[in-house]
Design an enzyme around this catalytic site. Structure first.
Site, short mmCIF file in Angstrom:
data_model
loop_
_atom_site.label_atom_id
_atom_site.label_comp_id
_atom_site.label_asym_id
_atom_site.label_seq_id
_atom_site.Cartn_x
_atom_site.Cartn_y
_atom_site.Cartn_z
CG ASP A 1 -25.96 -18.31 -0.76
OD1 ASP A 1 -26.39 -16.98 -1.17
OD2 ASP A 1 -25.43 -18.37 -0.18
CG ASP B 1 -17.11 -29.84 -8.81
OD1 ASP B 1 -17.67 -30.87 -9.73
OD2 ASP B 1 -15.77 -30.17 -8.81
CE1 TYR C 1 -27.24 -22.33 2.90
CE2 TYR C 1 -28.36 -20.14 3.35
CZ TYR C 1 -28.00 -20.93 2.02
OH TYR C 1 -26.18 -19.93 1.71
CE LYS D 1 -18.47 -32.53 -5.79
NZ LYS D 1 -17.05 -32.25 -6.67
#
Ligand code: ATP
Length: 336
Positions: A230, A206, A126, A173
């Protein structure tokens, strides 16, 4: 007599004005007086002031340190950049707090969901750093800093301690983004050592999504960078019945803004059919923030009671009640 608390009120776009009036109606029913300074952001601000986020709106929030905000539309692809992102950065509202709790009378696949999502609000993808390298090749830069990661981790653990939460799970991740997510994860692990009373673990994003769908009750608090936060917030909203029910706060050192997880929902705007509960629950968080916890609890109890009763149900929950009817039913219970 003490002076009324002041706050900035931003109606926003789409369903914003409808859900904001609904939340203000419920706040009024608590008897807590907030002297609202109405300011513009979004489409109306572009039309009237030539900018989606006028300086006087920012100044008002800086002055009062408190805002209740409706959603603002962020155009996809081109157009102006996100007002929410700009607002959070300009006022350094670095912590996004999103409680996700099962509600009575709402049909979902899950029971007893009780999670808090803590999302870093100021950096990651962002950062708005995007450029064309050569035609057909673009780069969007993910920025993760030790300072912001440590700050959000401290916020999450302090929140856990203050709110009787037992475990914080960092979501990442770092197997792929070894540097950026690796740094975030290192910072979380370091901060965790200062909070031995709160359990700490981590999970790859994930796998986290799959585990949430299989059994959301295995999590307590989730701590995430901006983008994962988000996406996972919307997933979590789905676990309890949808975006119409998920409240949120953006908190910084000098103030806080309160807004629902949902966007401006242009598909249902202006029809008086939006579910105002997400923003009403955000208003309850605002009451907690200003030290009016008893009033905040009354609002939450009124929401639970209306939903449990099942007579005045908004459309997204399978009912037929309008936005104003839902607000009125909640306001009446708050006042009684
Ligand atoms: P943003 O990117 O600005 O967060 P979004 O693309 O996630 O927005 P939303 O505006 O949140 O999209 O809407 C997603 C879907 O949820 C739409 O179908 C919308 O009608 C529905 N929705 C969102 N908020 C509500 C609400 N308060 N009541 C009922 N339906 C809602």
């Amino acid at each position: 007599m003490t002076a009324a608390r002041k706050g900035t009120l931003i109606a926003g776009d789409g369903i914003g004005p409808e859900v904001v009036s609904a939340a203000v109606r419920v706040l009024e029913a608590t008897g807590i007086v907030i002297d609202w300074d109405a300011q513009m952001a979004g489409a109306m601000a572009i039309a009237k002031e030539g900018t989606p986020l006028p300086e006087k709106t920012l100044e008002s929030i800086r002055t009062h340190g408190l805002a209740l905000k409706g959603p603002t539309t962020t155009p996809v692809g081109g157009g102006h950049t996100s007002i929410n992102v700009a607002l959070r950065k300009a006022l350094d509202l670095y912590a996004n707090v999103r409680p996700i709790k099962s509600l009575p009378g709402v049909k979902t696949r899950y029971e007893n969901v009780d999670l808090v999502v803590i999302r870093e609000n100021t950096e990651d993808l962002y950062s708005g750093l995007e450029h064309v390298v050569v035609p057909g090749v673009v780069e969007s830069i993910k920025v993760i800093t030790e300072k912001a990661s440590t700050r959000i981790a401290k916020f999450a653990f302090a929140y856990a301690r203050a709110n009787g939460r037992k475990r914080v799970t960092a979501v990442h991740k770092a197997n792929i983004m070894k540097l950026s997510d690796g740094l975030f994860l290192d910072c979380c692990a370091k901060v965790a050592k200062d909070f031995p009373d709160i359990k700490y673990d981590d999970i790859i994003v994930d796998n986290c999504c799959m585990q949430l769908v299989l059994d959301p009750t295995r999590f307590d608090m989730l701590l995430l960078e901006n983008l994962y936060g988000d996406i996972v917030s919307d997933l979590c909203a789905g676990l309890i019945g949808g975006l119409g029910l998920a409240p949120g706060a953006n908190v910084g050192e000098k103030g806080a803004t309160f807004e629902a997880v949902h966007g401006s929902a242009p598909d249902i705007a202006g029809k008086n059919i939006a579910n105002p509960i997400a923003l009403i629950l955000s208003a309850a968080m605002l009451l907690d923030y200003i030290g009016e916890n008893a009033a905040g609890n009354r609002v939450r109890e009124a929401v639970l009671s209306v939903l449990k009763d099942g007579k005045v149900m908004p459309r997204d929950l399978g009912g037929t009640a309008s936005t104003t009817a839902v607000a009125e039913a909640i306001a009446e219970r708050v006042a009684s």
